[in-house]
Design an enzyme around this catalytic site. Structure first.
Site, mmCIF file in Angstrom:
data_model
loop_
_atom_site.group_PDB
_atom_site.id
_atom_site.type_symbol
_atom_site.label_atom_id
_atom_site.label_comp_id
_atom_site.label_asym_id
_atom_site.label_seq_id
_atom_site.Cartn_x
_atom_site.Cartn_y
_atom_site.Cartn_z
ATOM 1 N N THR A 1 0.841 -1.200 0.000
ATOM 2 C CA THR A 1 0.000 0.000 0.000
ATOM 3 C C THR A 1 0.873 1.245 0.000
ATOM 4 O O THR A 1 0.633 2.198 -0.740
ATOM 5 C CB THR A 1 -0.924 0.017 1.235
ATOM 6 O OG1 THR A 1 -1.716 -1.159 1.210
ATOM 7 C CG2 THR A 1 -1.825 1.245 1.225
ATOM 8 N N TRP B 1 2.595 1.593 -3.350
ATOM 9 C CA TRP B 1 1.637 1.958 -4.401
ATOM 10 C C TRP B 1 1.537 3.478 -4.530
ATOM 11 O O TRP B 1 1.361 4.018 -5.612
ATOM 12 C CB TRP B 1 0.252 1.388 -4.081
ATOM 13 C CG TRP B 1 -0.781 1.718 -5.113
ATOM 14 C CD1 TRP B 1 -1.059 0.996 -6.232
ATOM 15 C CD2 TRP B 1 -1.663 2.849 -5.146
ATOM 16 N NE1 TRP B 1 -2.061 1.610 -6.956
ATOM 17 C CE2 TRP B 1 -2.447 2.751 -6.305
ATOM 18 C CE3 TRP B 1 -1.861 3.935 -4.288
ATOM 19 C CZ2 TRP B 1 -3.415 3.684 -6.647
ATOM 20 C CZ3 TRP B 1 -2.816 4.875 -4.619
ATOM 21 C CH2 TRP B 1 -3.584 4.745 -5.787
ATOM 22 N N HIS B 2 1.682 4.170 -3.385
ATOM 23 C CA HIS B 2 1.507 5.620 -3.385
ATOM 24 C C HIS B 2 2.665 6.364 -4.015
ATOM 25 O O HIS B 2 2.554 7.544 -4.304
ATOM 26 C CB HIS B 2 1.266 6.129 -1.971
ATOM 27 C CG HIS B 2 -0.150 5.898 -1.513
ATOM 28 N ND1 HIS B 2 -0.554 4.718 -0.973
ATOM 29 C CD2 HIS B 2 -1.237 6.692 -1.554
ATOM 30 C CE1 HIS B 2 -1.846 4.791 -0.694
ATOM 31 N NE2 HIS B 2 -2.286 5.975 -1.033
ATOM 32 N N GLY B 3 3.778 5.687 -4.187
ATOM 33 C CA GLY B 3 4.878 6.378 -4.842
ATOM 34 C C GLY B 3 6.167 5.607 -4.716
ATOM 35 O O GLY B 3 6.359 4.844 -3.773
ATOM 36 N N PHE C 1 0.125 9.289 -8.969
ATOM 37 C CA PHE C 1 0.180 7.911 -8.456
ATOM 38 C C PHE C 1 -0.215 6.884 -9.517
ATOM 39 O O PHE C 1 -0.766 7.234 -10.529
ATOM 40 C CB PHE C 1 -0.710 7.775 -7.239
ATOM 41 C CG PHE C 1 -0.254 8.635 -6.107
ATOM 42 C CD1 PHE C 1 1.089 8.958 -5.974
ATOM 43 C CD2 PHE C 1 -1.151 9.144 -5.206
ATOM 44 C CE1 PHE C 1 1.518 9.760 -4.943
ATOM 45 C CE2 PHE C 1 -0.724 9.941 -4.176
ATOM 46 C CZ PHE C 1 0.601 10.257 -4.039
#
Lengths: 467, 414
Positions: free
Chosen positions: A315, A318-320, A467
């Site tokens: 998670t 995934w954001h960066g 993103f």
């Protein structure tokens, strides 16, 4: 192109509405598919090719998985594995390749040349959607989509293409085959869209402007540093939830029903609760397609912890493509484990406001981790909040000016983060028909103000765009 | 996280479904209301879209005092690299129908929210618009002061006296219109730094902020409320202090007849702030006997022109009225008395603050006026070329911090 822009509203969407409603029902998916490709190509036309290849590949994978699902589960599984590998491979190449290289160089000291590649807009979102399709087909949650246009429409559907909500295939399968349109639904979509646009343009941008000024200030007082991180906390919520609302509203106008993506996260009573309310479509995706397949909590405590760790590390990532995002994910892993172990039980015995304050503090701290991809700048800012770092006293003249000019805005932001205005609104709505008129007046006022802010704006970023 | 595979819809979706149902419930006005909202939405989108395409594009925004973006060129290459779509965004914002109305609406809304300003302009008391810049670049200031010091040393070695005068920004002089706690905090800091840095490189600085600020506090109209410049009266006080520093006797105020040339001057800060409800400023000329016998000559390559007196009065009919003074910003300008006796020549390095001072200085000196933001040749050569006998640097503190434009002074000495 973002929804909160003049060119979207008065150029693109005006044309889309015209084309869409003048297309006969059975061809509407084609129209949507084509205009969505234009939407996607607006900022980065070259990546339309990549998008097209992704669609073609996943369309084929879906058919293959669907074909072997009954007759040869082993082959179905193989094709599923290929689909996952291809999709994640593309994502890894475009989003994480340089991150891996940098990390490798930092750890090993061997310098590897980075690649020049721009991040395709929305790749994190549509890759997850495409994966959800193949997996849903594999699990027999949905039939394979034989209609290439319908499948292409699902992947590229412009309302949620670049920033979600991440729509699971099984949720929209029947909508892709046929939707009903009505004036009532369209009007409801307009209301949702307007609420979202006001959140983005009037609230998020105002908060963001203050944050960007304070976060880059050469000197900062303690009070201003707190004001700054609070403003970022509001910015990211109104930005992202506003964008989701706009997407949901646009969907409604065209007969789609997407699921909610936010549910007043800053009213959460625990971090566990926060994650049931924040970016719901993403946590749902990870739960459905990662956590549960890994065994969830069915394989003993130790395995559950490991599963949670994997989910939260991903998670974060995934954001960066940056370590602070990983850290941010792991931070939530630790908090969630603590809550599962004893904290939630303890909170049941304590007054509610204590758990609420704890949650807010935890979330604000989380945003601090999230926003600084430069660790040393982040640490300096944190120190400033507690009197160290760049701090010059508790409050200075500039800080006073910021606080006094943001006072009204702060109250509006705080109230707008709660559920109360909406509850009151619907209570009145049920009592009197006047509220329908009131809603229309609000829409007109909000729309006019939003256009005014867009016409004269120098500050209109969209945080989740990258993103 | 729940592990149940058969999921029940989460709270938010159940609620959303309930609220949608409430919206779709039959009420007396339901259908009419929904049709009305739909019509309004479609109407707004299509009407503005159509107006945008059929209304003619404006080249300039008079109110904002800048040229507006025009329709972008369509080429395959520009579309492919995304330039075209970026230009479309700018084009739409600049040419949007009723743009001025919307710009003004935003300013109103910001005021209503108690934001105390708009687009970086603070709304001071008495309808005063003040550009906010708390901590300008000290690096630029240092570079500029060293360059001025080096050039001054060069001049003084030639026996040419040099005076350096620095005027304040609106935030420095009209600080009493800002909130008490904010007031002159950052102004004082900047000026303390300025004087330390000037001393460090040996520049003897004439501070024009303090005398003008005292005048402003006493209620005199020395800075415009809607523009970042000083008024002609403010410029006169600046001139008086400069004359004294140069060892001259300043002409008394009574020598001039004050002529109001515009009562509808809206300046730069007004344009940025978008606050159209604010009253305009008044602009004056300080006339004196024989001032029409002077000639202002703009010598910029390609746009040479000259006019009698100091005022290009065409600008009085436009928005940008301050450019009336010596015709606005140019790289090189001379002001001489036509047919007059041979007078001392003053080389003036300046920014636009000096424009309103020129009529006063011109009574005594032939002026060679250089703006180093635009002038790109060696300034030292001007000394011989014009037989310069005195040098004056006259800047607003903002020009000393905004860019290192004085660097050219050094280069010309090497």
């Amino acid at each position: 192109m973002v929804f909160s822009s003049l060119e979207f509203l008065f150029l693109y969407f005006a044309a889309v509405l015209f084309l869409y409603f003048f297309t006969p029902h059975r061809f509407r998916n084609i129209t949507l598919f084509l205009v969505s490709l234009i939407f996607y190509g607006w900022g980065e036309p070259r990546y339309v090719v990549l998008m097209f290849l992704t669609i073609a590949a996943d369309y084929a994978f879906g058919l293959l998985v669907g074909k072997y699902r009954e007759s040869s589960p082993r082959r179905a599984k193989t094709w599923l594995a290929v689909a996952v590998a291809v999709n994640l491979g593309i994502l890894a190449y475009f989003k994480y390749f340089n991150f891996f290289i940098d990390t490798f160089t930092a750890v090993s000291g061997i310098s590897v040349k980075a690649i020049e590649v721009a991040l395709p807009v929305g790749i994190s979102f549509y890759t997850f959607q495409a994966l959800s399709y193949v997996i849903d087909v594999y699990r027999n949650d949905a039939p394979a989509q034989k209609d290439f246009i319908a499948f292409g429409t699902y992947v590229t559907l412009f309302p949620q293409l670049i920033a979600g909500p991440i729509v699971r295939y099984k949720d929209v399968d029947d909508q892709l085959r046929g939707r009903t349109h009505s004036i009532a639904l369209f009007a409801s979509g307009v209301r949702t869209f307007m609420a979202g646009m006001a959140k983005k343009v009037l609230l998020a941008n105002a908060a963001g402007e203050i944050w960007s000024r304070l976060s880059s200030a050469d000197e900062l007082s303690v009070a201003a540093a707190w004001l700054g991180i609070l403003m970022y906390t509001f910015q990211i919520y109104f930005d992202f939830s506003g964008y989701s609302d706009m997407a949901i509203g646009l969907g409604k106008m065209m007969g789609f029903s997407f699921r909610e993506n936010f549910y007043y996260p800053y009213m959460a009573s625990s971090v566990t609760d926060f994650w049931r309310r924040w970016h719901i479509s993403l946590s749902t995706w990870f739960r459905e397609y990662v956590y549960i397949p890994l065994g969830g909590n069915r394989c003993g405590r130790g395995r559950q912890m490991l599963n949670l760790l994997a989910v939260w590390a991903f998670t974060g990532l995934w954001h960066g493509a940056s370590w602070n995002f990983v850290l941010w994910g792991l931070y939530y892993f630790v908090l969630l484990v603590i809550e599962k172990t004893f904290l939630l039980k303890l909170f049941e015995k304590l007054p509610k406001f204590i758990s609420h304050i704890y949650t807010l503090a935890a979330v604000v701290f989380g945003w601090w981790l999230f926003v600084f991809d430069d660790f040393s700048a982040g640490l300096t800012y944190l120190a400033t909040m507690f009197g160290g770092g760049k701090a010059i006293g508790f409050i200075d003249a500039a800080g006073m000016l910021e606080l006094s000019s943001a006072a009204v805005l702060l109250v509006i932001l705080a109230v707008a983060s709660t559920k109360y205005p909406r509850d009151l609104f619907y209570k009145l709505w049920q009592k009197t028909d006047l509220m329908r008129t009131a809603a229309t007046v609000l829409c007109v006022l909000g729309f006019t103000l939003c256009v005014a802010y867009l016409v004269n704006s120098s500050f209109n970023p969209f945080l989740y765009f990258r993103f | 996280m729940t592990d149940k595979k058969t999921e029940k819809l989460p709270m938010c979706d159940r609620e959303a479904a309930r609220l949608l149902q409430i919206q779709m419930q039959t009420g007396n006005h339901r259908k009419a209301g929904d049709v009305f909202l739909t019509a309004l939405f479609l109407g707004a989108i299509f009407v503005f879209a159509i107006l945008f395409w059929i209304l003619p594009d404006r080249a300039m925004s008079e109110t904002e005092n800048r040229s507006l973006a025009q329709a972008p060129k369509v080429t395959v290459e520009r579309i492919l690299d995304g330039k075209f779509t970026a230009d479309i965004a700018e084009y739409m914002a600049d040419q949007f129908p009723a743009r001025d109305f919307f710009v003004n609406l935003k300013a109103l809304s910001e005021t209503a929210l108690g934001r105390g300003g708009n687009n970086g302009i603070l709304f001071g008391t008495g309808e005063t618009l003040v550009t906010r810049e708390d901590l300008p670049s000290i690096d630029n200031m240092k570079t500029n002061l060293s360059a001025i010091a080096a050039f001054s040393a060069h001049c003084e070695s030639l026996g040419i006296p040099v005076t350096t005068a620095v005027a304040g920004r609106t935030a420095d002089v009209l600080d009493h219109t800002l909130p008490g706690y904010y007031g002159s905090v950052y102004s004082d800091r900047l000026w303390a730094t300025l004087s330390t840095e000037a001393e460090a490189v040996g520049v003897d600085l004439l501070n024009l902020r303090d005398p003008l600020r005292a005048r402003a506090k006493a209620g005199e109209y020395v800075y415009y409320r809607t523009d970042h410049h000083w008024t002609t009266l403010g410029a006169y006080y600046g001139y008086a202090a400069i004359a004294e520093a140069m060892g001259d006797t300043a002409a008394p105020l009574s020598d001039f007849s004050r002529e109001t040339v515009s009562e509808s001057f809206y300046g730069t800060t007004w344009s940025t702030a978008g606050a159209s409800w604010i009253d305009p400023d008044t602009m004056e000329f300080f006339r004196f006997e024989g001032d029409e016998a002077y000639v202002t000559s703009i010598l910029d390559a390609g746009s040479e022109r000259s006019f009698p007196g100091f005022y290009d009065t065409d600008y009085l009919l436009k928005k940008d009225k301050y450019s009336t003074f010596i015709g606005g910003n140019s790289a090189l300008v001379t002001v001489t008395e036509s047919g007059g006796e041979d007078r001392e020549t003053l080389l003036l390095f300046k920014d636009s603050f000096a424009h309103a001072v020129v009529p006063f200085l011109a009574r005594q000196y032939d002026l060679v006026i250089v703006d180093l933001r635009y002038y790109k040749q060696a300034p030292a050569a001007l000394i011989d070329e014009y037989g310069v006998e005195a040098v004056l640097f006259l800047y607003n503190v903002d020009s000393l911090t905004a860019s290192a434009s004085q660097r050219l002074l050094m280069a010309s000495l090497e």
